[in-house]
Design a protein around this motif. Structure first.
Motif, PDB file in Angstrom:
ATOM      1  N   ASN A  28       0.859  -1.138  -0.071  1.00 23.44           N
ATOM      2  CA  ASN A  28       0.047   0.188   0.028  1.00 23.44           C
ATOM      3  C   ASN A  28       0.781   1.346   0.015  1.00 23.44           C
ATOM      4  O   ASN A  28       0.363   2.285   0.456  1.00 23.44           O
ATOM      5  CB  ASN A  28      -0.988  -0.117   1.082  1.00 23.44           C
ATOM      6  N   GLU A  91      -5.344  -1.884  -6.558  1.00 26.76           N
ATOM      7  CA  GLU A  91      -5.391  -1.475  -5.033  1.00 26.76           C
ATOM      8  C   GLU A  91      -4.848  -0.204  -4.823  1.00 26.76           C
ATOM      9  O   GLU A  91      -5.612   0.755  -4.099  1.00 26.76           O
ATOM     10  CB  GLU A  91      -5.312  -2.599  -4.005  1.00 26.76           C
ATOM     11  N   LYS A  94      -6.631   2.768  -6.302  1.00 21.44           N
ATOM     12  CA  LYS A  94      -7.969   3.020  -5.864  1.00 21.44           C
ATOM     13  C   LYS A  94      -8.123   3.754  -4.505  1.00 21.44           C
ATOM     14  O   LYS A  94      -9.057   4.401  -4.189  1.00 21.44           O
ATOM     15  CB  LYS A  94      -8.804   1.591  -5.678  1.00 21.44           C
ATOM     16  N   ASP A  95      -6.758   3.572  -3.791  1.00 22.89           N
ATOM     17  CA  ASP A  95      -6.808   4.433  -2.588  1.00 22.89           C
ATOM     18  C   ASP A  95      -6.365   5.966  -2.613  1.00 22.89           C
ATOM     19  O   ASP A  95      -6.683   6.563  -1.800  1.00 22.89           O
ATOM     20  CB  ASP A  95      -5.896   3.575  -1.616  1.00 22.89           C
TER      21      ASP A  95
END
Length: 104
Positions: A28, A91, A94-95
């Motif tokens: 992340n 992912e 998308k954040d």
């Protein structure tokens, strides 16, 4: 006559404009491959994005992101969105807050 550019053509065009950093997503964060600096989604600003469909399989998609970080690093990121692609990059993007996306 105008034609659709490929991912490589856009990458080359933006590299000539100073978008020379390369990144990868992991845990992340987006990592600058040269400086090893880590960026959280909130630190990434999307300047432009280009969407591409696969020539032989339209479900194979990719998005080329033209990005700038909060400390001024500028680069490109190519994210694949095919059924068999790694979802780590998808992912991460998308954040990124919607407010960090410029209108294309």
């Amino acid at each position: 006559m105008e034609y659709a550019k490929s991912e490589k053509e856009y990458i080359k065009e933006y590299q000539q404009k100073g978008y020379t950093h390369n990144f990868r997503a992991q845990d992340n964060v987006l990592i600058d491959l040269e400086t090893k600096t880590n960026y959280a989604p909130e630190s990434i600003f999307i300047k432009k994005e280009f969407r591409f469909e696969g020539m032989s399989n339209p479900s194979d998609m990719s998005i080329l992101y033209i990005i700038e970080t909060n400390d001024g690093a500028k680069g490109t990121v190519l994210a694949n969105y095919s059924p068999s692609s790694d979802t780590v990059m998808a992912e991460f993007f998308k954040d990124i807050p919607k407010s960090n996306f410029e209108h294309n």
